[in-house]
Scaffold this active site. Structure first.
Site, PDB file in Angstrom:
ATOM      1  N   TYR A 149      47.959 -45.730 -22.071  1.00 41.90           N
ATOM      2  CA  TYR A 149      48.555 -45.537 -23.229  1.00 41.90           C
ATOM      3  C   TYR A 149      49.381 -46.694 -23.551  1.00 41.90           C
ATOM      4  O   TYR A 149      50.501 -46.862 -23.009  1.00 41.90           O
ATOM      5  CB  TYR A 149      49.070 -44.145 -23.344  1.00 41.90           C
ATOM      6  CG  TYR A 149      49.709 -43.779 -24.691  1.00 41.90           C
ATOM      7  CD1 TYR A 149      48.856 -43.145 -25.588  1.00 41.90           C
ATOM      8  CD2 TYR A 149      51.220 -43.663 -24.920  1.00 41.90           C
ATOM      9  CE1 TYR A 149      49.465 -42.829 -26.765  1.00 41.90           C
ATOM     10  CE2 TYR A 149      51.765 -43.295 -25.881  1.00 41.90           C
ATOM     11  CZ  TYR A 149      51.020 -42.615 -27.007  1.00 41.90           C
ATOM     12  OH  TYR A 149      51.431 -42.311 -28.046  1.00 41.90           O
ATOM     13  N   ASP A 244      52.546 -53.653 -19.889  1.00 43.23           N
ATOM     14  CA  ASP A 244      53.170 -52.795 -20.686  1.00 43.23           C
ATOM     15  C   ASP A 244      54.023 -51.889 -19.641  1.00 43.23           C
ATOM     16  O   ASP A 244      53.862 -50.992 -18.876  1.00 43.23           O
ATOM     17  CB  ASP A 244      52.358 -51.543 -21.420  1.00 43.23           C
ATOM     18  CG  ASP A 244      52.820 -50.470 -22.288  1.00 43.23           C
ATOM     19  OD1 ASP A 244      54.067 -50.357 -21.786  1.00 43.23           O
ATOM     20  OD2 ASP A 244      52.067 -49.845 -22.905  1.00 43.23           O
ATOM     21  N   LYS A 272      62.190 -47.087 -23.259  1.00 47.69           N
ATOM     22  CA  LYS A 272      62.916 -46.006 -22.492  1.00 47.69           C
ATOM     23  C   LYS A 272      64.453 -46.280 -21.909  1.00 47.69           C
ATOM     24  O   LYS A 272      64.905 -46.181 -22.547  1.00 47.69           O
ATOM     25  CB  LYS A 272      61.660 -45.585 -21.362  1.00 47.69           C
ATOM     26  CG  LYS A 272      60.485 -45.029 -22.320  1.00 47.69           C
ATOM     27  CD  LYS A 272      59.375 -44.293 -21.350  1.00 47.69           C
ATOM     28  CE  LYS A 272      58.076 -43.816 -21.964  1.00 47.69           C
ATOM     29  NZ  LYS A 272      58.118 -42.726 -22.708  1.00 47.69           N
TER      30      LYS A 272
HETATM   31  N1  HOZ Z   1      54.977 -42.400 -23.621  1.00 50.31           N
HETATM   32  C1  HOZ Z   1      55.324 -40.834 -23.501  1.00 50.31           C
HETATM   33  C2  HOZ Z   1      54.681 -39.973 -22.650  1.00 50.31           C
HETATM   34  N2  HOZ Z   1      53.588 -40.428 -22.190  1.00 50.31           N
HETATM   35  C3  HOZ Z   1      55.774 -40.296 -24.908  1.00 50.31           C
HETATM   36  C4  HOZ Z   1      55.997 -38.835 -24.896  1.00 50.31           C
HETATM   37  C5  HOZ Z   1      55.770 -38.534 -26.044  1.00 50.31           C
HETATM   38  O1  HOZ Z   1      54.433 -38.809 -26.514  1.00 50.31           O
HETATM   39  O2  HOZ Z   1      56.213 -37.621 -26.741  1.00 50.31           O
END
Ligand code: HOZ
Length: 432
Positions: A149, A244, A272
């Site tokens: 992702y 990433d 983050k």
């Molecule tokens: N990348 C985070 C979790 N995979 C983001 C959290 C969200 O999507 O709220």
């Protein structure tokens, strides 16, 4: 299903009202507990390793606001520095000396980064890095991996992880075919598939982007030689390699996965932890590539709140805390106790499970054998995970509400917290 053994009346009231005001009652989909059942608890406050809901229940937290809270929530040093910064204003929209401080810290820490641009989220960082990959190579195609992702920008919503995997949406309506027609995908840990894509698209692939350790399809580690193989393949085809590290940066080592595995990409995205709990993202890498970014070069990317003094301050204080000797040794020790403990309990209670940890990042799948890619991850028993999640919540343990998300610890977690968590897990798994 509602919580049975804890009182969550206020959470239920607030969430019922929220559902009339916001889609699904949330500002981001995974928070809605759709895949684990039951209702989300509504947070009131957070401190150290703990969160409290609006009904006054306390939980040991392994989400850590989805990654940033590696020092524990609301660390006193971060809060004190933020209070001081706040007095000088919340946003400048002009150069600010704090940007230099955080940039120097990031450049000193992350092997691939010679220059950096701050943005406001991991999604933004990945959108910008993709534009930069294309601008620099003058090629359009990009390879990503199934289950990885890279935020919710159109071009990356192809076989994506995180909430997209959690909700079982392979892609999203509203994304035009033209936006994803240049996004090629391969299974994670499959070098042969990447090689074939390069061979089938000669001179057309700008680069490869990946989570060097996957956290958005559950926790999946790179097989021996995978990252090294990608480095060689991208060099051979004059394409760029992008890590990433929004999740792994400053988490699995101070210098991220690239320090941990000794493989240096051309470009890196961060988020983050470098914002210490405030909205932030960053992308950086070789200076010859970064010099393409406006106003040094022609690749345009901008942001009103980018580099704002509050996010910079929280990031600087967080990185200072992480530099203290012994931090990563401690994170590794407690997270190992947790991850190994969970697997042992699963074995003793006859549940097929696999998983592991690197430093302060961990995961466990209710699946036999081992998980090397998203297809393997999808074989996990998500129904069982939902019941486990609910049982843990009722015993005061807050886990990510999805089998497809990694877990995070902080140095505020004590060994006692870990033992309490394992005791709860034993209780839940014995009754699953
Ligand atoms: N990348 C985070 C979790 N995979 C983001 C959290 C969200 O999507 O709220």
């Amino acid at each position: 299903m509602v919580n049975t053994s804890i009182k969550t009346t206020k959470s239920e009231e607030i969430f019922a009202a929220a559902q009339k005001l916001m889609p699904g009652g949330v500002s981001s989909p995974v928070r809605a507990f759709k895949s684990v059942g039951g209702q989300p608890i509504v947070f009131d406050r957070v401190k150290g390793a703990y969160v409290w809901d609006v009904d006054g229940n306390q939980y040991i937290d392994y989400v850590g606001t989805w990654g940033p809270a590696i020092c524990g929530h609301a660390h006193p040093d971060v809060i004190a520095a933020l209070k001081e910064a706040l007095e000088k204003g919340t946003s400048f929209g002009a150069p600010c000396a704090l940007e230099n401080v955080l940039a120097e810290m990031v450049i000193a820490a992350v092997p691939s980064i010679e220059m950096v641009r701050f943005v406001n989220s991991g999604t933004e960082a990945c959108m910008a890095v993709l534009r930069l990959m294309r601008a620099f190579t003058k090629r359009e195609k990009v390879i990503k991996f199934e289950g990885c992702y890279h935020g919710h920008a159109d071009m990356f919503l192809v076989k994506a992880g995180s909430g997209v995997a959690t909700l079982g949406l392979p892609d999203s309506p509203g994304v035009p075919k033209s936006a994803t027609s240049s996004t090629l995908t391969a299974p994670y840990n499959d070098l042969e598939a990447v090689k074939e894509l390069f061979e089938a698209n000669p001179g057309e692939i700008a680069g490869v982007i990946l989570e060097p350790v996957v956290g958005n399809a559950g926790f999946i580690t790179p097989d021996a030689g995978f990252l090294e193989g990608l480095r060689e393949l991208t060099q051979e085809h004059e394409a760029l390699l992008v890590f990433d590290e929004v999740m792994t940066g400053f988490r699995i080592a101070y210098g991220g996965a690239q320090e941990k595995f000794g493989v240096t990409p051309d470009l890196t995205t961060l988020g983050k932890i470098i914002g210490g709990g405030l909205p932030v993202g960053a992308y950086g890498g070789r200076s010859d590539i970064m010099s393409m970014v406006a106003p040094s070069g022609p690749m345009y990317q901008a942001g009103t709140l980018s580099g704002n003094p509050l996010a910079m301050t929280a990031g600087i204080e967080t990185l200072k805390l992480l530099q203290k000797p012994g931090t990563y040794e401690y994170l590794d020790k407690i997270t190992k106790q947790l991850a190994n403990g969970l697997l042992e309990i699963a074995k003793e209670t006859n549940h097929a499970a696999c998983g592991g940890q690197i430093s302060a990042m961990f995961g466990m799948f209710f699946a036999p054998g081992s998980v090397h890619n998203y297809e393997d991850a999808k074989r996990a028993d998500t129904k069982k995970f939902g019941l486990f999640h609910r049982g843990m919540l009722e015993r005061g343990i807050y886990l990510a509400p999805s089998q497809f998300e990694a877990g995070f610890t902080s140095f505020a977690h004590t060994e006692e917290d870990i033992q309490k968590t394992l005791a709860a897990a034993r209780d839940v798994m014995s009754n699953l």
